[in-house]
Design an enzyme around this catalytic site. Sequence first.
Site, PDB file in Angstrom:
ATOM      1  N   LYS A 175      10.120 -22.429   3.014  1.00  0.00           N
ATOM      2  CA  LYS A 175      10.105 -23.718   3.983  1.00  0.00           C
ATOM      3  C   LYS A 175      10.847 -23.582   5.025  1.00  0.00           C
ATOM      4  O   LYS A 175      12.293 -23.562   5.075  1.00  0.00           O
ATOM      5  CB  LYS A 175      10.560 -24.909   3.132  1.00  0.00           C
ATOM      6  CG  LYS A 175      10.027 -26.187   3.946  1.00  0.00           C
ATOM      7  CD  LYS A 175      10.742 -27.296   3.539  1.00  0.00           C
ATOM      8  CE  LYS A 175      12.326 -27.508   4.386  1.00  0.00           C
ATOM      9  NZ  LYS A 175      12.388 -27.344   6.009  1.00  0.00           N
ATOM     10  N   GLU A 249      24.199 -19.548   2.202  1.00  0.00           N
ATOM     11  CA  GLU A 249      24.577 -19.133   3.509  1.00  0.00           C
ATOM     12  C   GLU A 249      24.737 -20.112   4.478  1.00  0.00           C
ATOM     13  O   GLU A 249      23.838 -20.556   4.952  1.00  0.00           O
ATOM     14  CB  GLU A 249      23.586 -17.853   4.039  1.00  0.00           C
ATOM     15  CG  GLU A 249      23.136 -16.750   3.508  1.00  0.00           C
ATOM     16  CD  GLU A 249      24.279 -15.743   3.366  1.00  0.00           C
ATOM     17  OE1 GLU A 249      25.391 -15.884   3.809  1.00  0.00           O
ATOM     18  OE2 GLU A 249      23.974 -14.591   2.671  1.00  0.00           O
ATOM     19  N   CYS A 283      25.637 -18.959  13.388  1.00  0.00           N
ATOM     20  CA  CYS A 283      26.495 -19.350  12.147  1.00  0.00           C
ATOM     21  C   CYS A 283      27.809 -18.397  12.602  1.00  0.00           C
ATOM     22  O   CYS A 283      28.908 -18.787  11.945  1.00  0.00           O
ATOM     23  CB  CYS A 283      25.854 -19.148  10.967  1.00  0.00           C
ATOM     24  SG  CYS A 283      25.272 -17.213  10.565  1.00  0.00           S
ATOM     25  N   GLU A 377      32.372 -27.184  13.129  1.00  0.00           N
ATOM     26  CA  GLU A 377      31.298 -26.412  13.662  1.00  0.00           C
ATOM     27  C   GLU A 377      30.445 -27.049  14.819  1.00  0.00           C
ATOM     28  O   GLU A 377      29.941 -27.894  14.504  1.00  0.00           O
ATOM     29  CB  GLU A 377      30.481 -25.873  12.563  1.00  0.00           C
ATOM     30  CG  GLU A 377      29.537 -24.570  13.034  1.00  0.00           C
ATOM     31  CD  GLU A 377      28.244 -24.484  12.127  1.00  0.00           C
ATOM     32  OE1 GLU A 377      27.811 -25.121  11.206  1.00  0.00           O
ATOM     33  OE2 GLU A 377      28.132 -23.273  11.802  1.00  0.00           O
TER      34      GLU A 377
END
Length: 480
Positions: A175, A249, A283, A377
């Site tokens: 997906k 992750e 990331c 973040e």
Amino acid sequence: MTEFFGHFVNGEEIESADGQRFETVNPYTEQPWAEVALGGKADTDKALQAARDAFDHGPWPRLGPQERQRILRRFSDLMVEHAADLARLDTLDMGKPTPQAIADVERSAWNIRFFADHQVLSTGDQYPMDSGHHAYSLYQPAGVVVAIAPWNFPLMMESWKVAPALAWGNTVVLKPSEFTPTSAVLFAKLALQAGVPAGVFNVVHGAGATGALLTSDPRIDRITFTGESSTGKAIQTAAAKNLLPVSLELGGKGANIVFDDAELENATDWAVQAIFRNAGQVCLAGSRLFLQRGIYDKFLELFKAKAEALKIGDPQAEGTEFGPLSSQTHYKKVAGYVSTVEAEGGRILTGGIGQGLFVKPTIIVDLPLTASQYRQEIFGPVVVVNPFDSEEEVVRLANDTPYGLNAMLFTENLSRAHRVAADLKAGTVWVNCFFIRDLRAPFGGIGASGIGREGGNFSREFFTEPKAVVMQINRRPSWE
Ligand code: NAD
């Protein structure tokens, strides 16, 4: 708007069972450019059953390693041949400048080739035993893999999951992110064209609800996920209900540490890459920059000049180095952090909010260590800079975060490089560089940055069921 992208199930591109679709928007023009099938229960069911049948009864898990290698190498070659087509789809979906999108395709093709070769070259272990027996290990395919991907490196993140999963003989339901769904369809079509049997690599589109249908299904054997830490928790909860191994992750808040003996041209070049490449939607971004006091002013002067020199514009135009943020939703999040810098006590040295969905390369100084921009973040082209005095102090600052994906350090002092690399809480530490990855090495995060490691034998552990076979050599009971 003329283009349509369906699910890809059992070797065919199909509409949703109920005909539902959603739009994908080009973040540069802010206009929808394609329609995409929206997956519901009937669609996830169909894809999962196709993958289950292909695993339980199909040839793919039963092929020899070299047969799979031959097909996957062809797949990799086809990706290189179609690099411009694949790159165009990622650029239209999320605004990545074309040369960077092409580089992502090349890297994705390499991922397919690497894991195809790795599984051929892999050997198991053999354990001689005192009892007149020996044991050896077999690495057999795990089964049906659900792969859930983010939007920041659409094809590349997908390839990191699909490549080892297919190479080790599994079947896959992928997906892609609802913000970047289109390249996955061509990706799966090329696999079929290369000879990957129908049903082995399936794609279903949709947002979190579609993802949740896939990850909670009892027919699956593995979940590999890349995305936000909060989504990772939801996925781990779903996996626990079926006792499934997960590879997660997740997010990051990478420290980039520059000591005063660093080679400044090199360090500033990498600092620009680390926070402004892909408009900071990485990331692994070096979003917390720590500068030793002796080079603080000199570094900032160079870094600011290089940030301001980046060519901002239409991601499809020649020469563009820096595009818009990937979507309206994401733009609002990043712009929110930028617009509150002064209220949180900081100063924007350069950058700020731009036109359309652009946030310019932004450098923030003087910000307290409690500010949201420093702690959370942002996932955009926004770096927070702080000075430091000693090695001990900077290690403590760098490790003071729930994340632990990666860190960078720049120094010409060899002993310090090894010492600090060992002390940093991070899955990857780069010394005098950034973003360089060997696919045999472990990749993954600590704490809120994830669970598990991928790459080389680490991927083999996850995408197979290691089995011990114990053989009798001498007819002698082991308890003698
Ligand atoms: P996200 O978590 O919002 O979405 C990721 C994927 O999960 C999407 O496909 C989404 O539709 C799906 N999803 C959402 N809710 C779900 C649910 N309940 N069940 C199943 N699937 C669900 O993340 P994003 O915004 O697409 O990506 C950005 C994030 O990804 C950042 O935090 C970034 O740091 C992280 N990231 C990490 C790595 C890494 O290697 N550690 C790499 C790239 C991005």
